[in-house]
Design a protein around this motif. Structure first.
Motif, PDB file in Angstrom:
ATOM      1  N   SER A  97       0.827  -1.212   0.000  1.00  8.49           N
ATOM      2  CA  SER A  97       0.000   0.000   0.000  1.00  8.49           C
ATOM      3  C   SER A  97       0.861   1.263   0.000  1.00  8.49           C
ATOM      4  O   SER A  97       0.474   2.268  -0.578  1.00  8.49           O
ATOM      5  CB  SER A  97      -0.949  -0.009   1.198  1.00  8.49           C
ATOM      6  OG  SER A  97      -0.224   0.050   2.395  1.00  8.49           O
ATOM      7  N   SER A  98       2.043   1.215   0.655  1.00  3.73           N
ATOM      8  CA  SER A  98       2.927   2.389   0.626  1.00  3.73           C
ATOM      9  C   SER A  98       3.355   2.675  -0.805  1.00  3.73           C
ATOM     10  O   SER A  98       3.355   3.822  -1.258  1.00  3.73           O
ATOM     11  CB  SER A  98       4.185   2.155   1.459  1.00  3.73           C
ATOM     12  OG  SER A  98       3.869   1.930   2.794  1.00  3.73           O
ATOM     13  N   SER A 128       0.310   3.930  -3.008  1.00  2.00           N
ATOM     14  CA  SER A 128      -0.154   5.308  -2.833  1.00  2.00           C
ATOM     15  C   SER A 128       0.794   6.282  -3.515  1.00  2.00           C
ATOM     16  O   SER A 128       0.361   7.286  -4.054  1.00  2.00           O
ATOM     17  CB  SER A 128      -0.318   5.628  -1.345  1.00  2.00           C
ATOM     18  OG  SER A 128       0.926   5.923  -0.774  1.00  2.00           O
ATOM     19  N   HIS A 169      11.370   7.804  -2.467  1.00  2.00           N
ATOM     20  CA  HIS A 169      10.409   8.205  -1.435  1.00  2.00           C
ATOM     21  C   HIS A 169       9.946   7.056  -0.567  1.00  2.00           C
ATOM     22  O   HIS A 169       9.464   7.273   0.541  1.00  2.00           O
ATOM     23  CB  HIS A 169       9.187   8.877  -2.076  1.00  2.00           C
ATOM     24  CG  HIS A 169       9.509  10.193  -2.713  1.00  2.00           C
ATOM     25  ND1 HIS A 169       9.865  11.303  -1.987  1.00  2.00           N
ATOM     26  CD2 HIS A 169       9.552  10.571  -4.016  1.00  2.00           C
ATOM     27  CE1 HIS A 169      10.104  12.314  -2.801  1.00  2.00           C
ATOM     28  NE2 HIS A 169       9.929  11.900  -4.046  1.00  2.00           N
ATOM     29  N   VAL A 170      10.027   5.835  -1.057  1.00  2.00           N
ATOM     30  CA  VAL A 170       9.501   4.698  -0.289  1.00  2.00           C
ATOM     31  C   VAL A 170      10.576   3.658   0.046  1.00  2.00           C
ATOM     32  O   VAL A 170      10.841   3.390   1.209  1.00  2.00           O
ATOM     33  CB  VAL A 170       8.336   4.002  -1.038  1.00  2.00           C
ATOM     34  CG1 VAL A 170       7.767   2.888  -0.184  1.00  2.00           C
ATOM     35  CG2 VAL A 170       7.252   5.007  -1.377  1.00  2.00           C
ATOM     36  N   PRO A 188      13.934   4.948   2.268  1.00  3.40           N
ATOM     37  CA  PRO A 188      13.645   5.245   3.677  1.00  3.40           C
ATOM     38  C   PRO A 188      13.060   4.062   4.436  1.00  3.40           C
ATOM     39  O   PRO A 188      13.379   3.867   5.613  1.00  3.40           O
ATOM     40  CB  PRO A 188      12.651   6.410   3.614  1.00  3.40           C
ATOM     41  CG  PRO A 188      12.249   6.559   2.204  1.00  3.40           C
ATOM     42  CD  PRO A 188      13.250   5.880   1.355  1.00  3.40           C
ATOM     43  N   ALA A 189      12.228   3.247   3.777  1.00  2.34           N
ATOM     44  CA  ALA A 189      11.630   2.120   4.489  1.00  2.34           C
ATOM     45  C   ALA A 189      12.695   1.115   4.904  1.00  2.34           C
ATOM     46  O   ALA A 189      12.589   0.473   5.951  1.00  2.34           O
ATOM     47  CB  ALA A 189      10.571   1.433   3.617  1.00  2.34           C
ATOM     48  N   PRO A 214      15.095  10.124  11.646  1.00  2.63           N
ATOM     49  CA  PRO A 214      14.493  10.789  12.811  1.00  2.63           C
ATOM     50  C   PRO A 214      13.091  10.258  13.144  1.00  2.63           C
ATOM     51  O   PRO A 214      12.690  10.273  14.301  1.00  2.63           O
ATOM     52  CB  PRO A 214      14.436  12.259  12.392  1.00  2.63           C
ATOM     53  CG  PRO A 214      14.497  12.248  10.899  1.00  2.63           C
ATOM     54  CD  PRO A 214      15.336  11.065  10.552  1.00  2.63           C
ATOM     55  N   TRP A 215      12.367   9.754  12.123  1.00  2.00           N
ATOM     56  CA  TRP A 215      10.984   9.340  12.376  1.00  2.00           C
ATOM     57  C   TRP A 215      10.883   8.098  13.251  1.00  2.00           C
ATOM     58  O   TRP A 215       9.831   7.814  13.788  1.00  2.00           O
ATOM     59  CB  TRP A 215      10.278   9.087  11.051  1.00  2.00           C
ATOM     60  CG  TRP A 215      10.781   7.889  10.327  1.00  2.00           C
ATOM     61  CD1 TRP A 215      10.324   6.610  10.444  1.00  2.00           C
ATOM     62  CD2 TRP A 215      11.867   7.835   9.390  1.00  2.00           C
ATOM     63  NE1 TRP A 215      11.058   5.769   9.648  1.00  2.00           N
ATOM     64  CE2 TRP A 215      12.011   6.491   8.985  1.00  2.00           C
ATOM     65  CE3 TRP A 215      12.740   8.790   8.851  1.00  2.00           C
ATOM     66  CZ2 TRP A 215      12.984   6.087   8.081  1.00  2.00           C
ATOM     67  CZ3 TRP A 215      13.687   8.376   7.943  1.00  2.00           C
ATOM     68  CH2 TRP A 215      13.806   7.049   7.573  1.00  2.00           C
ATOM     69  N   VAL A 238       9.778   8.734  17.115  1.00  2.00           N
ATOM     70  CA  VAL A 238       8.571   9.430  17.554  1.00  2.00           C
ATOM     71  C   VAL A 238       7.432   8.442  17.750  1.00  2.00           C
ATOM     72  O   VAL A 238       7.457   7.341  17.216  1.00  2.00           O
ATOM     73  CB  VAL A 238       8.120  10.503  16.533  1.00  2.00           C
ATOM     74  CG1 VAL A 238       9.199  11.541  16.358  1.00  2.00           C
ATOM     75  CG2 VAL A 238       7.746   9.871  15.219  1.00  2.00           C
ATOM     76  N   GLY A 239       6.461   8.873  18.524  1.00  5.58           N
ATOM     77  CA  GLY A 239       5.206   8.131  18.617  1.00  5.58           C
ATOM     78  C   GLY A 239       5.300   6.808  19.344  1.00  5.58           C
ATOM     79  O   GLY A 239       4.408   5.986  19.244  1.00  5.58           O
ATOM     80  N   ARG A 240       6.420   6.560  20.051  1.00  6.19           N
ATOM     81  CA  ARG A 240       6.509   5.330  20.817  1.00  6.19           C
ATOM     82  C   ARG A 240       6.621   5.626  22.287  1.00  6.19           C
ATOM     83  O   ARG A 240       7.187   6.600  22.675  1.00  6.19           O
ATOM     84  CB  ARG A 240       7.723   4.519  20.379  1.00  6.19           C
ATOM     85  CG  ARG A 240       7.295   3.285  19.616  1.00  6.19           C
ATOM     86  CD  ARG A 240       8.350   2.816  18.664  1.00  6.19           C
ATOM     87  NE  ARG A 240       8.273   3.575  17.425  1.00  6.19           N
ATOM     88  CZ  ARG A 240       7.412   3.319  16.467  1.00  6.19           C
ATOM     89  NH1 ARG A 240       6.552   2.368  16.601  1.00  6.19           N
ATOM     90  NH2 ARG A 240       7.398   4.041  15.359  1.00  6.19           N
TER      91      ARG A 240
END
Ligand SMILES: Nc1ncnc2c1ncn2[C@@H]1O[C@H](COP(=O)(O)OP(=O)(O)OP(=O)(O)O)[C@@H](O)[C@H]1O
Ligand SMILES: [Mg+2]
Lengths: 252, 257
Positions: free
Chosen positions: A148-149, A152, A166-167, A170-171, A246-247, A250-252
């Protein structure tokens, strides 16, 4: 950020203190000149650092960094492309999985015969070993990217190159960094081995040479220097990862 | 201009040990600026239909045209929003919103400005520098919408965009979708499993048959978009009609409520 940096430094200091204490105890218990107590070993290290250790440290660092750089530059793009190109993967993946478990370190004598006793055979050996570790990891990481990444971004009209940029890249980056950190340990071990076998430069040579001279103080100073090279390399990777992904924090 | 014309569209997936006939001669037309909802049993080919309209999947038979042009690949002003929103975890909200523009090589200054405008349009102005992992589910959905707005999309295709959200957030976002459509007037196809959502957001509601998907019925819903529609008698009536049609398709097991 600075708080976590401080905590990190504190953690290192605490680990160092425990390490030194354990070393002191071990030295007392074994009571052999082959394992000097930390105080004398560190004094030797300080004394030898500039005149004897530093030149060899630089040679060793150069060999490891060059090898890992070459291996990454080839293995990562190749692995990512294989992981995203089912047809190429069907052809090459079996070969990769056949070659990956081969203990490449046995090639050392071959490289020595072919490439002489300078930097080249050492760099070549480390490169080959790190290459396969990175190739397998980046291929698997690229393969595991959720469709799906990709979909999109493709729906926005992205070209294949843009999908990579872009995918895919980085992934896969966090996995690649994990592989690099694991490979850094292997790289230093292979470096040590290759330097002890041939040549008259590098920390591996210095350590074995000191051993031959029965200069245990010198030998231990070399061991400390090599350990520090390993730590510095690991920290360098850690810093690069912090900066490039950096991502993940975050969010953990 | 983004009228959609799908004619006799058939899609067959070639699996490893089976072939799945996902769409079997589906014909569907959307007028320019028309919002429709698509509903049907699970596995009947709704996602497949959107992928084909978006140009990401080639129909085996039949033809699809958007704005009079046959679809052969992704189209510049078509935006597709998938169930998981298609956000990239490694890009900040602003860069996610600007992704479509970046892919289309819009200069950095312009794309930053357009993305920032789109973010404030969906109420995310303060979160420009946040990563998706730092956003709530509803905010992520808003961000996916911002990307479509920044693109100046004239055709918005959405595949169950709100199904992962809780009831309150979902109602809130249904309101936002309606408001965006009202102010922008784009053509819109919304795939949903929720009867209420279909009636709230579809000027026409297209009911598909079980696989291979074809149009089984079309419910006209002229009251859609009017003030307070959700609380009217007509709204309930449309919902009841739709529920009956779906039951007749044997879809009830899959349709919540
Ligand atoms: N990539 C694929 N490869 C093979 N078969 C597929 C693929 N994608 C979908 N299918 C099959 O095609 C049929 C239609 O799938 P599709 O995803 O379009 O259904 P859907 O209507 O969106 O279902 P849902 O409501 O559950 O999302 C399903 O039976 C599915 O198994
Ligand atoms: Mg679907």
């Amino acid at each position: 950020m600075s708080g976590s940096l401080g905590r990190r430094a504190l953690g290192y200091l605490a680990a160092l203190a425990i390490l030194l204490a354990a070393w002191e105890l071990a030295a007392l218990a074994i009571a052999s000149p082959a394992l000097p107590p930390p105080t004398s070993a560190l004094a030797d290290f300080a004394r030898l650092l500039v005149p004897a250790l530093l030149p060899n440290l630089l040679v060793s660092a150069y060999r490891v960094l060059a090898a890992v750089a070459i291996a990454s530059a080839v293995a990562v793009p190749l692995g990512l492309v294989l992981g995203r190109t089912p047809r190429a993967d069907a052809v090459f993946a079996p070969a990769v999985f056949l070659l990956y478990p081969v203990p490449w370190v046995v090639l050392l004598p071959v490289f020595l015969v072919l490439l002489g006793i300078g930097d080249a055979p050492k760099i070549a050996l480390i490169t080959v070993i790190v290459f396969f570790q990175l190739l397998v990891t980046s291929r698997d990481a690229a393969k595991a990217i959720p469709p799906s990444s990709v979909l999109s971004v493709r729906s926005l009209g992205a070209t294949r190159a843009q999908v990579f940029r872009h995918v895919v890249v980085p992934a896969a980056l966090p996995d690649i960094f994990t592989a690099l950190r694991i490979a850094s340990g292997t790289a230093i071990a292979v470096l040590f081995l290759s330097e002890t076998v041939a040549g008259t430069s590098g920390l591996g040579w210095y350590i074995v040479d000191a051993w031959g001279r029965v200069a245990y103080g010198d030998m231990f100073a070399g061991i400390i220097a090599l350990a520090l090279l390993g730590v510095a390399f690991y920290e360098l990777l850690e810093a690069a990862e912090l900066w490039l992904t950096p991502w993940t924090r975050v969010g953990r | 201009m983004a009228a959609v014309e799908a004619r006799d569209v058939s899609v067959t997936y070639e699996g490893v040990d089976r072939r799945v006939h996902a769409l079997g001669g589906l014909t569907l037309e959307l007028a320019d600026g028309e919002p429709i909802a698509i509903i049907g049993p699970s596995g009947c080919g709704k996602s497949t239909l959107l992928l084909a309209i978006a140009g990401l999947l080639r129909a085996d038979e039949g033809s699809i045209a958007v704005g009079g042009e046959p679809v052969t690949g992704p189209r510049l002003r078509t935006a597709l929003i998938l169930q998981d929103f298609g956000l990239l975890p490694w890009k900040t909200a602003l860069r996610n919103a600007a992704l479509g523009l970046e892919v289309r090589r819009v200069p950095p200054a312009e794309r930053r400005q357009r993305a920032a405008e789109a973010l404030s349009r969906v109420g995310l102005a303060e979160f420009a520098t946040a990563y998706p992992a730092e956003l709530s589910g509803g905010m992520r959905q808003r961000l996916a919408l911002a990307r479509a707005i920044a693109l100046e999309a004239d055709l918005l295709l959405m595949d169950e965009p709100l199904s992962a959200l809780d009831a309150l957030t979902r109602e809130d976002l249904q309101g936002l979708l309606l408001e965006l459509w009202r102010s922008r007037g784009h053509t819109q196809a919304l795939v949903t499993h929720s009867i209420e959502e279909a009636v709230f957001l579809g000027r026409r509601i297209v009911v598909l048959t079980p696989r291979p998907g074809r149009v089984s019925a079309v419910v006209e819903n002229p009251g859609m978009g009017s003030e307070g529609y959700r609380d009217t008698e007509a709204f309930y009536e449309r919902c009841a009609t739709l529920r009956r049609l779906l039951a007749a398709e044997g879809a009830f097991a899959e349709v919540p409520r």
